[in-house]
Design an enzyme around this catalytic site. Structure first.
Site: not given
Length: 396
Positions: A60-63, A170, A273, A311-313
Site C-alpha cells: 500500500k505504501f509503495k502505491r 503548510c 489528513l 500539498g499533494g498532486h
C-alpha cells in the site's frame, strides 16, 4: 494634531510609513545533505522500522509513493540516527517526544541559519541593517524559541525585533509574507529577515494499518528551510527586488473542520489528513482569487504567474482542472514537489526561487515568467488558505 511643546505626532506617524510596497529583496534555501529516493523509500522505511514482514501494508505504501509525483526528498533522519533512537520507529507505543525535541532544538535553527546566510549574501548588505526577524516552524516549542536561537547563531543585534510563527503548518509560508509586508510598510527603512525551517523528525514513526493518513504524510513530507529579506523602498542600484508583495488575505474554508490537523503528544506530532482536502480546496479557491484580483480588474487566472503550495498532486490536479489552468502555471510547484516533497511552510519560497530563476533562464521579460501579476497560495490546517498577490519585476 500638535501636542506638548509643538510636537507634531501626525507628521511623526506619517514619517514612519514607507512610500512603496514591500519587496522581496533576496531568497535563500537549504536542505539536509541526506537524500531519500522515493522509488526505494518504501523498502527502506519498512526495513528501518522493523516491519518488513508486513508486506500488504508495504505494498500500500509503495502505491502511495508511486502516485506522489515525488522523485526525492531531503531528510535529517538517517538510518544511523534511527538505529541509535529506536523509539522513533515505533508507531504510538513508545514515548519519544524528548528524543525528537532534543534533535529539533538544534537542527531547526541550524538549517534556518544556513538558508538565512544565503539570503543575506544575495542581498549584499550588512546584517546590522536587519531590523526584524520572523521565524516560522511547526516543530519545536522550546522557550526561548527557535527565533532567539537563529538570531544568536547569525549574530544579529540584540535590538532586532523578533516574531515567532509556530504550529501553523503548510499555510504559514503565506502567513510570514503577510506579516513581513505589514512590518516593512509600517516601519520606514525596515529590513525583515524571514526564516522558515521544517523537519520531519517531529512526525516520523512506524506504520499502522489503522492510520493510513499517517502513511500519506510519510510519503509526502521532506525537510527544508527558506529565508527571505523583505523591505519597502529598495535602495536603487544597491538592492535588487525580485517580487513586490501587493496584497494579502487569510480565510478558513467553510465546513472544513478537521480536514488537516496535527496533535503534539508524547509520541511526537501525529498527522491527520482527510480525503476531502483536494475537493475542499479546488471548490473554494476561485472565491479567493475573485476577492484578491477583482480590485485589479483581473479575472483570467491564466494571466497570472502561480506560486501554489504543493500539498499533494491530487490538490494540484483538481485546482488545475477546476480553474482550467494551462499546465505551465503549476510547473514550478510541481518541480519543487518532485525534487523536495512537501516542506510545509518553506515550500512556497522554494517555488518563488524556482520561478524567478526559471524566468531568467528562459529569457522571460519579468521574474514572473513574463507576467506582471501573480498569486501565492498557502494551504494548511484549519483548513486555512493564505492568499498573496505578487507583482513581478521586469528584467533589465
Amino acid at each position: 494634531m500638535s501636542v506638548g511643546m509643538g510636537i507634531d505626532l501626525e507628521a511623526f506617524r506619517k514619517s514612519q510609513r514607507a512610500d512603496g510596497f514591500a519587496s522581496i529583496l533576496a531568497i535563500g534555501t537549504a536542505n539536509p545533505p541526506n537524500v531519500v529516493d522515493q522509488s526505494t523509500y518504501p523498502d527502506y522505511y519498512f526495513r528501518v522500522t522493523n516491519n518488513e514482514d508486513n508486506t500488504d501494508l508495504k505494498d500500500k505504501f509503495k502505491r502511495i509513493c508511486e502516485r506522489s509525483a515525488i522523485k526525492k526528498r531531503h531528510m535529517y533522519l538517517t538510518e544511523e540516527i534511527l538505529k541509535k533512537n529506536p523509539e522513533l520507529c515505533a508507531f504510538l507505543e513508545v514515548p519519544s517526544l524528548d528524543t525528537r525535541q532534543a534533535m529539533l532544538a538544534a537542527e531547526v535553527p541550524r538549517l534556518g541559519k544556513e538558508a538565512a546566510e544565503k539570503a543575506i549574501e544575495e542581498w549584499g548588505q550588512p546584517k546590522s541593517r536587519i531590523t526584524h526577524l520572523i521565524f516560522c516552524t511547526t516543530t519545536t516549542p522550546d522557550l526561548p524559541g527557535a527565533d532567539f536561537e537563529v538570531a544568536k547563531l547569525l549574530g544579529l543585534h540584540p535590538s532586532v525585533k523578533r516574531v515567532g510563527v509556530f504550529q501553523h503548518g503548510c499555510f504559514a509560508g503565506g502567513t510570514v509574507l503577510r506579516l513581513a509586508k505589514d512590518l516593512a510598510e509600517n516601519n520606514r527603512g525596515a529590513r525583515v529577515l524571514v526564516v522558515c525551517s521544517e523537519n520531519t523528525a517531529v512526525t516520523f514513526r512506524g506504520p499502522s494499518e489503522t492510520h493510513l493518513d499517517g502513511l500519506v504524510g510519510l510519503a509526502l513530507f521532506g525537510d527544508g528551510a527558506s529565508a527571505l529579506i523583505v523591505g519597502a523602498d529598495p535602495i536603487p542600484q544597491v538592492e535588487k527586488p525580485c517580487f513586490e508583495i501587493v496584497w494579502t488575505a487569510q480565510t478558513v474554508v467553510p465546513n472544513s473542520d478537521g480536514a488537516i490537523s496535527g496533535k503534539l503528544r508524547e509520541v511526537g506530532l501525529t498527522f491527520q489528513l482527510k480525503g476531502a482536502v483536494p475537493d475542499l480546496i479546488s471548490t473554494n479557491i476561485e472565491k479567493c482569487l475573485v476577492e484578491a484580483f477583482s480590485q485589479f480588474n483581473i479575472s483570467d487566472w491564466n494571466q497570472l504567474f502561480w506560486i501554489a503550495h504543493p500539498g499533494g498532486h491530487a490538490i494540484l490536479d483538481q485546482v488545475e482542472a477546476s480553474l482550467n489552468l494551462d499546465p505551465t502555471k503549476l510547473r514550478a510547484t510541481r518541480h519543487v514537489m518532485s525534487e523536495y516533497g512537501n516542506m510545509s511552510s518553506a515550500c512556497v519560497h522554494f517555488i518563488l526561487d524556482e520561478t524567478r530563476k526559471a524566468s531568467r533562464q528562459n529569457g522571460c521579460s519579468t521574474s514572473g515568467g513574463g507576467f506582471q501579476m501573480g498569486v501565492l497560495f498557502g494551504f494548511g490546517p484549519g483548513l486555512t488558505v493564505e492568499t498573496v498577490v505578487l507583482k513581478s519585476i521586469p528584467f533589465p
